[in-house]
Design a protein around this motif. Structure first.
Motif, PDB file in Angstrom:
ATOM      1  N   ALA A1063       0.835  -1.205   0.000  1.00 53.26           N
ATOM      2  CA  ALA A1063       0.000   0.000   0.000  1.00 53.26           C
ATOM      3  C   ALA A1063       0.867   1.250   0.000  1.00 53.26           C
ATOM      4  CB  ALA A1063      -0.927  -0.007   1.211  1.00 53.26           C
ATOM      5  N   ALA A1064       1.975   1.219   0.756  1.00 57.40           N
ATOM      6  CA  ALA A1064       2.893   2.358   0.770  1.00 57.40           C
ATOM      7  C   ALA A1064       3.549   2.549  -0.590  1.00 57.40           C
ATOM      8  CB  ALA A1064       3.945   2.158   1.854  1.00 57.40           C
ATOM      9  N   ASP A1065       3.829   1.445  -1.296  1.00 59.49           N
ATOM     10  CA  ASP A1065       4.363   1.555  -2.661  1.00 59.49           C
ATOM     11  C   ASP A1065       3.408   2.342  -3.554  1.00 59.49           C
ATOM     12  OD1 ASP A1065       6.684   0.230  -2.154  1.00 59.49           O
ATOM     13  OD2 ASP A1065       5.920  -1.742  -2.739  1.00 59.49           O
ATOM     14  N   GLN A1066       2.132   1.975  -3.489  1.00 58.26           N
ATOM     15  CA  GLN A1066       1.138   2.666  -4.325  1.00 58.26           C
ATOM     16  C   GLN A1066       0.994   4.138  -3.934  1.00 58.26           C
ATOM     17  OE1 GLN A1066      -2.596   0.675  -4.928  1.00 58.26           O
ATOM     18  NE2 GLN A1066      -1.682  -1.365  -4.734  1.00 58.26           N
ATOM     19  N   LEU A1067       1.009   4.399  -2.615  1.00 58.70           N
ATOM     20  CA  LEU A1067       0.891   5.779  -2.161  1.00 58.70           C
ATOM     21  C   LEU A1067       2.084   6.611  -2.616  1.00 58.70           C
ATOM     22  CD1 LEU A1067      -0.623   7.895  -0.552  1.00 58.70           C
ATOM     23  CD2 LEU A1067       0.537   7.087   1.505  1.00 58.70           C
ATOM     24  N   LEU A1068       3.289   6.048  -2.509  1.00 62.65           N
ATOM     25  CA  LEU A1068       4.483   6.745  -2.985  1.00 62.65           C
ATOM     26  C   LEU A1068       4.375   7.023  -4.480  1.00 62.65           C
ATOM     27  CD1 LEU A1068       7.373   7.796  -2.675  1.00 62.65           C
ATOM     28  CD2 LEU A1068       8.179   5.440  -2.963  1.00 62.65           C
ATOM     29  N   LEU A1069       3.884   6.047  -5.210  1.00 55.16           N
ATOM     30  CA  LEU A1069       3.716   6.225  -6.647  1.00 55.16           C
ATOM     31  C   LEU A1069       2.732   7.354  -6.955  1.00 55.16           C
ATOM     32  CD1 LEU A1069       4.372   5.249  -9.456  1.00 55.16           C
ATOM     33  CD2 LEU A1069       2.616   3.488  -9.218  1.00 55.16           C
ATOM     34  N   VAL A1070       1.658   7.424  -6.185  1.00 52.94           N
ATOM     35  CA  VAL A1070       0.668   8.491  -6.376  1.00 52.94           C
ATOM     36  C   VAL A1070       1.302   9.855  -6.107  1.00 52.94           C
ATOM     37  CG1 VAL A1070      -1.394   9.513  -5.341  1.00 52.94           C
ATOM     38  CG2 VAL A1070      -1.400   7.113  -6.001  1.00 52.94           C
TER      39      VAL A1070
END
Length: 1543
Positions: A1063-1070
């Motif tokens: 989830a943190a990966d996706q948030l960082l990507l956003v």
């Protein structure tokens, strides 16, 4: 071999052969080619028919053998062999006796009440009726068909009366029999014979069947296949049968002879009367025979049938010369109802309570038919027929009034229709009608209340038009003054009736209103006030009169300078009379009581309520008249100036009502204000009126005057303080006369909030805190009750609704102190939720944001003294907020947060919902900053428990949504005074990365996607603000970039540890994507300004590298074989745009001439992540097939493909365009892609195909076009492959929307004849199936219309366009759902309009085809828009009206093309009037059609009208005359008047 089996027919006749063997031999003989028999098929058919006939006469066989014989006959009749023989022209007949046997078998089944072994008989019957050579056994003998229909109808009625599921086979056979019967019935020459057969054999079962289909109970198994379609079809067949059978035109003489008196029928020819029937008596006998159904059902069947028979009679014979006979059939049919006996005998016990409703519904439908067909002409009835109709309706009205049924809606509707027929019908009983239907009616059920309101509204409108409104109110007042148990009466003016009264009062002349006011005052003065003392009933009558007078005076038109002087003088006289002889008389009556007793009796309390209500009414009305009319002289004018400088008590009302001392008013306020809610409300209102007068007449505001106004404002606000805390207050209807202890909170709060602009400047700080507190508490209650309360009546006023509307209004931001105080209360409530037990202020920063010792607003209301310390206090606020902001950041660094349970999150969500009600754009700097800090703290300083991950996501998404909204406010820079933008972003993202560990279970859900979207929007807007502020831009952006780089490295390093998560990966990507998007946009907008420093290109290049690395990391961490997360696709799209922008900027910096042209494609080698884009492109194409209608995924995927395909160097070879196009075609043909999904994807699909077409060569475009034409192959319909057809139609529309040029344009339009031909074939096949019509017809019509519009001036051959008329003539317009009908109707209209506007050459040769296609629309809308009594679904009827408006528009378009249509204008009018003569249109539909045909009549010359009058039939000619008369009177006169002023 043939010789072996040649003796089978002998064995079939032999008595020695067993029946089992005979059946086996017969079956073998039918199927075997080795069996030789001369005329074998006829022999076997005769054998089985003869055997079955014998079974029901003398031959005794077992039930099993008989059933096998029926089965054998059914197999023969259904065999393909027999059907092939018929096709080859071979003659095979069936015995007539088999039809008799089938009828007998059905009769036995009905008699024995069993469906056992009947299925095979029904199957035989079905195939016989549906096969022309076999059906002759019924069609040649009409009696057998009548008998069959009768038996089937009785059998169906019996099965419908059971609670089991109804046999669909029985309904199918019944439908088939009805169709056969109706076609044969029309061919019968002897009308008397048909009438006799229908009334003897079919009338009773058909009426019973119709009733059971209409009102019967259905099971769930019936609903899908029977209830909607089959039931409607059978009921239509029943109506057609009855109309054609018993109301034929040949029978009119018989009806006239039987119904009309001798004087009326003396002109009938004697020769025509030889064989006259007695049709009415026959019908009456059939209806009164109670043996054809159960006794309990008989009355309902008759009540359901009588309106139908009358309606059919009107449709057959309703012409001007037959109106009297129509009335007489009405009286005869009415005599069949049970309710008719009450006209002679007034005993109400002749009808059971359960019988009243169907009887009244029947009467209502009868009267509606009379009204809609105009058979009652008051003048004709009085002059020619001695008021025979009037006397009948008068007796009916008298019966209805004498037998009041106030609980049944139909009773009100019957009386309403009688009033619409002639108000004199009910006028002799007007007092009883007003009493039973209005004043004394106890109505609670909403439907009944709606019917009552409609009746009273008709009374109002009728007597308003007659200018006799005072006569109606004379009766109303008489009823109110009758002796009655007043405490049992409901309020005299419920909200619905009061609304209707107010509408009428606005249109009444002032003298009539003054007449009513005079009547009320006289009643009060002479009848009520002298006897009111000690009489509780009289007191309640007084209150009713007061409430009525209040409503009339408050809703009448105000006097103004245009009002005649006599009216003004009379008004002034009545106002003086009201004050002196009514209001002061009531207060004097109370004077002694208030002096003597400490507590009030009930009658004294009610007298006080009425007196204060009348006083409020008088003051408000007098003030209004004084302000608007200079001729009106108010008695308050002189005293008002004296009040301006006085310091008297705010509740001293002697200025309004002289003669009463201050001490008396003190006692009034003390006793009445504490004992009665109505009095309390009126006292508040009087105080408010006094405040308004002081403000109007005061020359200047002195300190003493301000203190008086502050005291008055405080009194109004705190007067209802105790009542505001009561639980479950009732809604208020807005009438001051209905205020009681339950409705007082809503009335009080409405008074305060609606007058807040006057009151608020004089509120103290504590008053402001109290208002803010009540606002917040009531809105919170509204949030909690929102899911459980059903708001049935939006016209009622509640405390919650008042507060919510006020928060949404623009008034709140204008009151800055209240606005700030309200936000402080929200912050305080949030703090109470978060820190119930925390003591350290550093750990509860939100407490400081709502501290009461800090003035959060630097503005003081105009009624208060201005402080000199406002600037110091303002700086203290900013200092406090800066401290709070640092505490929030410190808590994030220490990873200290508050754990939230489900209850806490729900309470916070309610508070955030309230914040969303506010107008966030209007926040002042302090409030804007406080809201930002509050939302940021809720996002970063809280964590939900593990069990509340879904709610936590919702809370965070709401916080970021509101934070994003704040970034568009006018004071968006305010938060930057207390912290740096980069610090905020760092704190938010740090907290979110830590929170992401709890979201592992919701990663692939919609709430997670919504959260990512909301935080991305916030990040983009916040970064946008940082860039646009031009203050510390480089420092902030470099810190953000550095922080995100650190986070990415942490993600790589800690990907297997517990401190990081997918989830943190996706948030960082956003976050990285948001940075790329903002930098790219700014780089494109401000290219020249930032090129020298090079800051933005460097930042964007770093962001691109980091984002690409983050995406690759996420892809490596994702599970193999799983689809891409939804958030990845827009990220890659944004990255690709940013990467290309970087490459383009680098090219500009290097001075590369090839890259200096922005239209040149970006070279693949210059992009940082070319391989990533190619792999992503391949993955997207692979996953398009798995999308199954996921609109968000498909939209994102198509946007990526659009950007990707705009860079041809990224994908190898020209075949990539074909690959993408083929993938789109396959996607659109997928199972989950519906028409709604296609509509949602229309824009991204158009952009993608435009890119593909723009970058492909002509050969590739030809392949694309061939793929589309393959989808339009007619074989797809035969295979029921509608998905491929929809896909092809969608792509064709998209191609039509793309800009084509050169060879591609030429190729496309050369294929247009092939496309049109394919669409014609598709329409022909699709129109034959009920399933394919709503799916394919509308897209085909849309495509054709677009093709014709785009082909204007390109399609050179008119013949190709005329092919389109084949489509329009084949499209079905019958038996469609309303939404499908609307879409198809609009589609045909758009195609016709496209031909008319874009292809004028076609109109020169195909005008007749155009008019035939348009005439189908006219006929259809006339059929759908005919009058059908009270229409059930208003939305459906609105669709019909819109379609009628389209027809009107098309008529106007046709009239504009005078060259093509002038010659045919008479033909168009003839078509119109011929269809119009067949139906009675609803007024709303008729209005549009009439306005349209008027445009065509403009084209007609005198010669055309003479031709029409000479050629049209008699009845149609009358319709034309009426149409032309209205045209001349209304339309032509108006047109000539307009032309007079036209250049």
């Amino acid at each position: 071999m043939a010789a072996i089996y040649s003796g089978i027919h002998l064995k079939l006749k032999s008595s020695k052969t067993s029946w089992e063997d005979k059946l086996k031999l017969a079956q073998f003989a039918w199927i075997s080619h080795q069996c030789f028999l001369p005329n074998k098929e006829q022999v076997l058919l005769d054998w089985v028919s003869h055997t079955l006939v014998s079974c029901y006469k003398k031959l005794k066989l077992s039930d099993e053998i008989i059933e096998k014989l029926w089965l054998y006959l059914d197999n023969i009749l259904h065999s393909r062999k027999l059907q092939n023989l018929f096709k080859d022209g071979k003659t095979i007949t069936l015995r007539f006796s088999i039809a008799q046997v089938i009828n007998e078998r059905l009769s036995i089944a009905y008699t024995q009440k069993t469906m056992t072994n009947i299925s095979t008989v029904l199957s035989c019957c079905s195939i016989i009726l549906s096969t022309a050579p076999l059906s002759i056994v019924y069609t040649a003998k009409f009696e057998l068909l009548v008998d069959l229909l009768s038996k089937l109808s009785w059998l169906t009625c019996w099965q419908l009366s059971l609670k089991d599921a109804v046999s669909s086979q029985l309904f199918e056979v019944l439908q088939l029999t009805f169709r056969q019967y109706l076609s044969i019935q029309r061919q019968q020459a002897n009308a008397n014979r048909v009438f006799g057969q229908v009334t003897k054999h079919l009338l009773q079962p058909c009426l019973l069947l119709r009733h059971l289909l209409t009102a019967g109970a259905w099971t769930q198994a019936d609903d899908g296949c029977i209830r909607q379609h089959v039931s409607r079809e059978i009921r239509n067949c029943v109506e057609t049968l009855l109309k054609d059978g018993i109301f034929q035109s040949e029978l009119l003489l018989s009806y006239q002879e039987e119904l009309l008196p001798e004087k009326e029928s003396h002109n009938l020819k004697k020769g025509a009367l030889k064989n006259l029937l007695l049709p009415v008596r026959t019908i009456q006998t059939a209806l009164r025979d109670d043996d054809f159904c159960q006794p309990a059902l008989h009355g309902k069947v008759v009540a359901n049938s009588v309106p139908l028979l009358f309606k059919l009679f009107l449709e057959s014979y309703s012409k001007a010369e037959n109106h009297l006979i129509c009335f007489h059939i009405l009286t005869r049919l009415f005599g069949c109802l049970k309710i008719s006996c009450l006209q002679e005998d007034l005993r109400s016990d002749q009808l059971l309570p359960s019988e009243w409703s169907p009887e009244l519904l029947a009467v209502e439908q009868l009267l509606n038919s009379v009204l809609s067909s105009n058979i009652y002409n008051v003048a004709v009835d009085r002059i020619r027929h001695k008021e025979v109709q009037f006397h009948f309706y008068r007796q009916l009205a008298q019966m209805l009034v004498n037998h009041s049924q106030a609980a049944i809606p139909a009773w009100y509707r019957c009386l309403k229709t009688l009033i619409l027929l002639n108000h004199l019908i009910v006028e002799p009983d007007l007092d009883d009608l007003v009493a039973s239907a209005w004043i004394d009616a106890e109505v609670c059920e909403p439907r009944t209340n709606k019917a009552r309101e409609a009746l009273v509204n008709v009374l109002f409108q009728t007597y308003a038009k007659l200018r006799q409104f005072q006569k109606l109110f004379q009766e109303v007042l008489n009823v109110v003054c009758r002796p009655a148990a007043e405490e049992l009466r409901l309020p005299i003016l419920p909200v619905g009736i009061r609304t209707k009264l107010c509408d009428c009062l606005l249109d009444l002349p002032p003298n009539q209103i003054l007449d009513i006011v005079s009547l009320i005052l006289e009643k009060c003065k002479t009848f009520i006030i002298p006897d009111v003392k000690g009489d509780s009933d009289m007191v309640l009558k007084l209150h009713s009169m007061s409430s009525l007078l209040h409503s009339i005076l408050f809703n009448m038109r105000s006097l103004d300078d245009s009002t005649p002087l006599l009216v003004v003088c009379r008004t002034q006289t009545l106002m003086e009379m009201m004050r002196g002889e009514v209001i002061q008389a009531l207060f004097k009556l109370l004077k002694n009581c208030l002096a003597e007793e400490a507590e009030l009796e009930l009658w004294e309390e009610k007298v006080g309520d009425s007196a204060l209500l009348l006083a409020c009414t008088w003051v408000a009305t007098d003030t209004l008249f004084d302000l608007n009319c200079s001729k009106y002289t108010s008695p308050l004018t002189k005293t008002a100036f004296a009040v301006g400088d006085s310091t008297i008590n705010c509740w001293d009302f002697s200025v309004f009502l002289p003669g009463l001392a201050v001490q008396y008013w003190d006692r009034v306020v003390k006793l009445l204000g504490s004992s009665s809610s109505g009095s309390k409300y009126c006292i508040e209102w009087l105080v408010l009126q006094k405040m308004k007068m002081v403000l109007m007449h005061a020359s200047s505001q002195t300190e003493a005057l301000c203190q008086t106004l502050q005291l008055a404002a405080g009194f109004i606000l705190h007067s209802g303080k105790l009542y505001m805390n009561r639980e479950k207050p009732e809604p208020w209807d807005g009438n001051a006369g209905t205020v009681n202890s339950l409705t007082y909170p809503a009335a009080h709060w409405h008074l305060v909030i609606s007058n807040l602009p006057i009151l608020f400047p004089y509120f103290s700080l504590n008053d402001t805190l109290y208002v803010a507190d009540v606002l917040l508490k009531t809105v919170l209650v509204s949030q909690v009750q929102e899911t459980s309360v059903d708001h049935d009546d939006d016209s009622l006023i509640t405390v919650e609704k008042i507060s919510e509307d006020f928060l949404r209004s623009p008034l709140l931001p204008e009151m800055r102190v209240l606005h700030s105080t309200f936000i402080s209360h929200i912050v305080q409530h949030c703090a109470n939720v978060l820190y119930p037990a925390v003591q350290n202020l550093a750990h509860q920063p939100l407490r400081q944001l709502s501290a009461e010792n800090i003035p959060w607003c630097d503005v003081v209301p105009c009624g208060h003294v201005v402080s000199s310390e406002s600037s110091d206090e303002s700086s203290m606020c900013w200092t406090t907020m800066e401290e709070v902001a640092q505490n929030i950041l410190a808590l994030v660094k220490r990873r200290s947060f508050v754990t939230l349970e489900e209850e806490h999150i729900k309470r916070l969500m309610n508070l955030l919902e309230i914040i969303s009600l506010l107008n966030l754009d209007c926040l002042f700097p302090l409030d804007h900053a406080r809201c930002f800090v509050l939302l940021a703290s809720l996002a970063v300083n809280t964590r939900a428990s593990v069990a509340c991950s879904d709610l936590s996501l919702k809370l965070l998404a709401t916080c970021f949504h509101l934070l994003a909204c704040l970034q568009t406010g006018r004071n968006v820079n305010a938060p930057f005074k207390i912290w740096h933008g980069s610090d905020v972003l760092e704190a938010i993202l740090t907290s979110m990365f830590g929170t992401c560990r709890t979201f592992a279970s919701v990663l692939m859900t919609a709430p997670w996607d919504r959260f990512l979207h909301r935080i991305q929007v916030f990040l983009e807007r916040y970064l946008q603000v940082i860039l646009e502020r031009r203050q510390s831009v480089k420092q902030n952006m470099e810190k953000v970039t550095s922080f995100l780089a650190t986070c990415r490295l942490s993600a790589v390093r800690d990907k297997h540890s517990e401190t990081w998560s997918p989830a943190a990966d996706q948030l960082l990507l956003v976050a990285l994507t948001a940075q790329c998007h903002v930098l790219t946009w700014h780089l494109q907008q401000q290219q020249g300004k930032w090129q020298a420093s090079g800051m933005l290109p460097v930042l964007l290049e770093q962001a691109v590298l980091q984002t690409g690395a983050a995406i690759q990391l996420c892809l490596r961490n994702s599970t193999k074989g799983q689809p891409l997360p939804l958030a990845f696709i827009p990220c890659v799209t944004t990255l690709l745009k940013a990467d290309s922008s970087c490459a383009y900027t680098a090219g500009l910096a290097a001075g590369d001439d090839k890259q200096s042209n922005p239209k040149e494609p970006i070279q693949y080698q210059q992009l940082s992540h070319g391989e990533l884009y190619q792999r992503f492109y391949t993955q997207i194409l692979r996953e398009l097939d798995l999308a199954s209608g996921n609109v968000r995924f498909l939209s994102s995927a198509l946007q990526f493909l659009t950007v990707f395909c705009s860079m041809p160097d990224l994908y190898p070879g020209q075949e990539a365009s074909i690959v993408v196009f083929h993938s789109i075609r396959k996607l659109l043909a997928g199972p989950g892609v519906t028409i709604q999904v296609i509509q949602d994807l229309e824009i991204p699909l158009m952009e993608l195909v435009a890119q593909l077409v723009g970058h492909c060569n002509t050969d590739d475009f030809c392949i694309m076009l061939r793929l589309v034409l393959e989808g339009l192959d007619v074989r797809s319909v035969w295979k029921q492959n509608t998905e491929d057809i929809l896909s092809a139609l969608t792509l064709l529309k998209v191609l039509l929307g793309c800009p084509l040029s050169g060879e591609k344009k030429k190729v496309f339009w050369l294929s247009s004849p092939q496309i049109i031909t394919a669409l014609v074939a598709q329409t022909k096949e699709a129109s034959q199936g009920q399933v394919t019509v709503p799916i394919l017809i509308v897209p085909i019509l849309e495509t054709v219309a677009l093709l014709l519009r785009q082909g204007e001036g390109i399609i050179s051959n008119p013949h190709h366009v005329t092919l389109v008329f084949n489509i329009l003539l084949m499209v079905p317009l019958d038996h469609l759902k309303t939404e499908d009908y609307s879409s198809i109707f609009l589609g045909i209209h758009e195609v016709l309009f496209a031909i008319l506007q874009c292809h004028p050459k076609v109109m020169l040769k195909a005008t007749s085809s155009f008019l035939n296609s348009f005439h189908r629309l006219v006929v259809s809308i006339m059929h759908e828009g005919r009058q059908k009594g009270d229409r059930g679904n208003t939305d459906d009827f609105e669709v019909i009206v819109k379609c009628a408006h389209l027809v009107e528009r098309m008529y106007s378009y046709i009239a504009a093309k005078t060259e093509e249509f002038t010659i045919l204008s008479a033909f168009i009018v003839a078509q119109y009037v011929i269809e119009l003569q067949k139906v009675t249109l609803h007024p709303a539909v008729k209005k549009h059609l009439t306005e349209g045909i008027y445009h065509i009549l403009d084209l007609c010359i005198e010669r055309d009208l003479k031709f029409l009058n000479a050629s049209l039939p008699m009845g149609v000619r009358e319709v034309l005359k009426e149409l032309h008369r209205d045209y001349t009177h209304y339309h032509k006169a108006l047109k000539q008047g307009d032309e007079k002023y036209t250049a």
